[in-house]
Design a protein around this motif. Structure first.
Motif, PDB file in Angstrom:
ATOM      1  N   ILE A 168      -7.993  -6.103   9.067  1.00 12.65           N
ATOM      2  CA  ILE A 168      -7.800  -4.887   8.275  1.00 12.65           C
ATOM      3  C   ILE A 168      -8.763  -3.798   8.735  1.00 12.65           C
ATOM      4  CG2 ILE A 168      -7.032  -6.180   6.243  1.00 12.65           C
ATOM      5  CD1 ILE A 168      -9.874  -5.819   5.130  1.00 12.65           C
ATOM      6  N   GLU A 169      -8.651  -2.608   8.121  1.00 15.36           N
ATOM      7  CA  GLU A 169      -9.566  -1.493   8.372  1.00 15.36           C
ATOM      8  C   GLU A 169      -9.929  -0.836   7.049  1.00 15.36           C
ATOM      9  OE1 GLU A 169      -7.659   1.217  10.972  1.00 15.36           O
ATOM     10  OE2 GLU A 169      -7.877  -0.019  12.760  1.00 15.36           O
ATOM     11  N   ASP A 170     -11.095  -0.186   7.029  1.00 21.38           N
ATOM     12  CA  ASP A 170     -11.397   0.657   5.881  1.00 21.38           C
ATOM     13  C   ASP A 170     -10.876   2.063   6.170  1.00 21.38           C
ATOM     14  OD1 ASP A 170     -13.226   1.887   7.575  1.00 21.38           O
ATOM     15  OD2 ASP A 170     -14.945   0.818   6.742  1.00 21.38           O
ATOM     16  N   LEU A 171     -11.057   2.987   5.250  1.00 15.88           N
ATOM     17  CA  LEU A 171     -10.520   4.337   5.416  1.00 15.88           C
ATOM     18  C   LEU A 171     -11.212   5.114   6.524  1.00 15.88           C
ATOM     19  CD1 LEU A 171      -9.917   5.429   1.712  1.00 15.88           C
ATOM     20  CD2 LEU A 171      -8.244   4.677   3.412  1.00 15.88           C
ATOM     21  N   GLU A 172     -12.357   4.641   6.973  1.00 21.71           N
ATOM     22  CA  GLU A 172     -13.063   5.292   8.079  1.00 21.71           C
ATOM     23  C   GLU A 172     -12.645   4.714   9.433  1.00 21.71           C
ATOM     24  OE1 GLU A 172     -14.852   4.352   5.162  1.00 21.71           O
ATOM     25  OE2 GLU A 172     -14.407   6.437   4.602  1.00 21.71           O
ATOM     26  N   GLY A 173     -11.779   3.705   9.418  1.00 26.02           N
ATOM     27  CA  GLY A 173     -11.294   3.132  10.668  1.00 26.02           C
ATOM     28  C   GLY A 173     -12.102   1.960  11.177  1.00 26.02           C
ATOM     29  N   SER A 174     -13.104   1.512  10.421  1.00 29.46           N
ATOM     30  CA  SER A 174     -13.891   0.354  10.839  1.00 29.46           C
ATOM     31  C   SER A 174     -13.132  -0.931  10.542  1.00 29.46           C
ATOM     32  CB  SER A 174     -15.241   0.338  10.100  1.00 29.46           C
ATOM     33  OG  SER A 174     -15.986   1.487  10.406  1.00 29.46           O
TER      34      SER A 174
ATOM     35  N   HIS B  26       0.837  -1.190   0.000  1.00 29.82           N
ATOM     36  CA  HIS B  26       0.000   0.000   0.000  1.00 29.82           C
ATOM     37  C   HIS B  26       0.874   1.243   0.000  1.00 29.82           C
ATOM     38  CE1 HIS B  26      -3.931  -1.643   0.417  1.00 29.82           C
ATOM     39  NE2 HIS B  26      -3.753  -2.149   1.611  1.00 29.82           N
ATOM     40  N   GLU B  27       0.612   2.152  -0.899  1.00 31.50           N
ATOM     41  CA  GLU B  27       1.183   3.498  -0.789  1.00 31.50           C
ATOM     42  C   GLU B  27       0.172   4.328   0.004  1.00 31.50           C
ATOM     43  OE1 GLU B  27       1.879   7.273  -3.694  1.00 31.50           O
ATOM     44  OE2 GLU B  27       2.585   5.328  -4.433  1.00 31.50           O
ATOM     45  N   CYS B  28       0.553   4.748   1.186  1.00 28.69           N
ATOM     46  CA  CYS B  28      -0.386   5.393   2.105  1.00 28.69           C
ATOM     47  C   CYS B  28      -0.115   6.887   2.226  1.00 28.69           C
ATOM     48  CB  CYS B  28      -0.289   4.757   3.498  1.00 28.69           C
ATOM     49  SG  CYS B  28      -0.651   2.983   3.506  1.00 28.69           S
ATOM     50  N   VAL B  29      -1.191   7.647   2.368  1.00 23.32           N
ATOM     51  CA  VAL B  29      -1.120   9.088   2.619  1.00 23.32           C
ATOM     52  C   VAL B  29      -1.839   9.360   3.931  1.00 23.32           C
ATOM     53  CG1 VAL B  29      -1.739  11.390   1.819  1.00 23.32           C
ATOM     54  CG2 VAL B  29      -1.015   9.637   0.172  1.00 23.32           C
ATOM     55  N   LEU B  30      -1.169  10.057   4.842  1.00 20.70           N
ATOM     56  CA  LEU B  30      -1.746  10.358   6.147  1.00 20.70           C
ATOM     57  C   LEU B  30      -2.254  11.788   6.209  1.00 20.70           C
ATOM     58  CD1 LEU B  30       0.915   8.717   8.518  1.00 20.70           C
ATOM     59  CD2 LEU B  30      -1.081   7.671   7.423  1.00 20.70           C
ATOM     60  N   ASP B  31      -3.294  11.982   6.994  1.00 18.35           N
ATOM     61  CA  ASP B  31      -3.797  13.322   7.247  1.00 18.35           C
ATOM     62  C   ASP B  31      -2.750  14.097   8.043  1.00 18.35           C
ATOM     63  OD1 ASP B  31      -5.191  15.427   8.946  1.00 18.35           O
ATOM     64  OD2 ASP B  31      -6.840  14.807   7.631  1.00 18.35           O
TER      65      ASP B  31
ATOM     66  N   GLY C 123      -2.938  12.542  11.572  1.00 16.86           N
ATOM     67  CA  GLY C 123      -2.068  11.388  11.396  1.00 16.86           C
ATOM     68  C   GLY C 123      -2.794  10.141  10.967  1.00 16.86           C
ATOM     69  N   ALA C 124      -4.098  10.228  10.753  1.00 13.74           N
ATOM     70  CA  ALA C 124      -4.893   9.069  10.325  1.00 13.74           C
ATOM     71  C   ALA C 124      -4.720   8.826   8.827  1.00 13.74           C
ATOM     72  CB  ALA C 124      -6.366   9.290  10.652  1.00 13.74           C
ATOM     73  N   LEU C 125      -4.944   7.591   8.407  1.00 16.24           N
ATOM     74  CA  LEU C 125      -4.862   7.242   6.991  1.00 16.24           C
ATOM     75  C   LEU C 125      -5.964   7.956   6.224  1.00 16.24           C
ATOM     76  CD1 LEU C 125      -3.603   5.434   4.763  1.00 16.24           C
ATOM     77  CD2 LEU C 125      -5.257   3.675   5.406  1.00 16.24           C
TER      78      LEU C 125
END
Length: 384
Positions: free
Chosen positions: A230-236, A174-179, A183-185
């Protein structure tokens, strides 16, 4: 019967006897007679022994004052008359210098039928090996040609195809970008999955990857599939399932679908032939969920609730992994990569198995005398 009588037994009877012996005894038998060495090397013996081998542990550990990393193969003694954990050492050797592994760099990807997949961090890029610890054979897998830097993630799984019988290593990137504020994904602009089929000598790209994976999640192989928390982008929180035969991803039900957790301390394992999830989020207890009927979300059951009081209580940021549940209800677990600990079902207490060390990586393992050369014609099989 005298020694001469035993030596002159028919080969099929000798094979039958040897296949029931513990691995250390078999290793000694290989040194006694050339005939025995030849018999123990046959596919008939290897397959018969593997079918009868008892489940044990493969342990990679590093003591705080040593740079070398030791590998130990252990077999359990499931002794119901005692409260302590009993195991028999099968073999022990230093792996660091043999494979060029640096201090505290070994991560275990998986173990199937005696075959162990290892990942190391001692190179600019990940290095992966597949080996049989008993026969001391290994292959070094080719390196993929990009560097993974934080916050991007890479993780692996090791599985066996149900139909073709092929062993496969799965790599998820995964290429990830954080807020920048929280600091969240916030987004995943690029994701890729590669599969390495043992014996082919090369990786294959199979496309993009759904869901957001965490590098702390270990792929749990069960029922022909690899599973990750795993998690989705909302953190669930969810569970991802990868069919090793079809090489496809699909969502999989969890005990608490869609819930959000401030600390995701959930690991997957196998308990008595069922998929389980171990939850170490609570400050006071460890909860083990068991999926009684595979793939049926309603069959998740809260099977064990283990008090961490008093020695293990408090805020935790480590995963707990369930390794083995014994017949009397005792449970062997690992606390992240720090130590092993043991739950005594009779008096409902926890105890540490060994003194703390610098690092420890542990997983279930069945000792095997299979040779990599038997099924990896395109691989460079080496000895260590």
């Amino acid at each position: 019967m005298g020694d001469d009588g035993f030596f002159n037994l028919p080969s099929d009877i000798i094979l039958n006897i040897f296949s029931r012996l513990p691995a250390p005894t078999i290793l000694n038998c290989k040194l006694v007679r050339k005939k025995w060495l030849s018999l123990i090397s046959t596919p008939e013996f290897v397959n018969l022994h593997l079918s009868r081998s008892s489940q044990g542990l493969v342990v990679f550990q590093q003591e705080s004052m040593r740079a070398q990393e030791d590998c130990r193969i252990l077999e359990f003694e499931d002794d119901l008359d005692h409260n302590d954990l009993h195991y028999v050492p099968v073999i022990k050797f230093e792996l660091s210098e043999l494979l060029g592994i640096g201090r505290g760099a070994t991560v275990q990807v998986g173990s199937i039928n005696g075959l162990v997949c290892l990942r190391t961090f001692c190179h600019e890029y990940d290095a992966l090996y597949v080996c049989y610890p008993i026969t001391r054979e290994y292959i070094a897998m080719p390196v993929l040609d990009w560097l993974v830097e934080f916050p991007s993630q890479v993780l692996y799984g090791f599985g066996l195809s149900r139909i073709s019988g092929q062993y496969k290593v799965v790599r998820i990137f995964h290429e990830c970008v954080l807020d920048p504020t929280t600091g969240a994904l916030s987004s995943i602009p690029k994701s890729e999955c590669h599969v390495y089929t043992l014996g082919t000598g090369s990786w294959r790209g199979i496309g993009g990857v759904p869901f957001a994976y965490n590098c702390r999640s270990v792929g749990q192989f069960f029922n022909g599939n690899l599973h990750w928390v795993i998690e989705d982008l909302e953190g669930s929180e969810l569970i991802s399932c990868f069919d090793v035969e079809k090489e496809t991803f699909q969502p999989f039900s969890s005990p608490f679908p869609g819930e959000r957790h401030s600390r995701t301390l959930h690991s997957l394992g196998v308990v008595a032939g069922s998929l389980c999830l171990c939850d170490n989020t609570s400050d006071s207890e460890i909860i083990i969920w068991v999926m009684k009927e595979y793939g049926v979300k309603e069959s998740w059951s809260k099977e064990f609730v283990i008090s961490k009081m008093p020695d293990f209580a408090g805020v935790s940021y480590e995963m707990v992994y369930v390794l083995k549940v014994f017949e009397n209800g005792d449970i062997l677990m690992s606390w992240d990569d720090f130590y092993l600990f043991f739950y005594r079902n009779k008096n409902k207490t926890l105890q540490q198995v060994e003194d703390p060390i610098c690092s420890i990586q542990t997983m279930l393992h069945v000792p095997s005398f299979v040779s990599l050369k038997n099924f990896v014609a395109k691989e460079d099989v080496r000895m260590f």
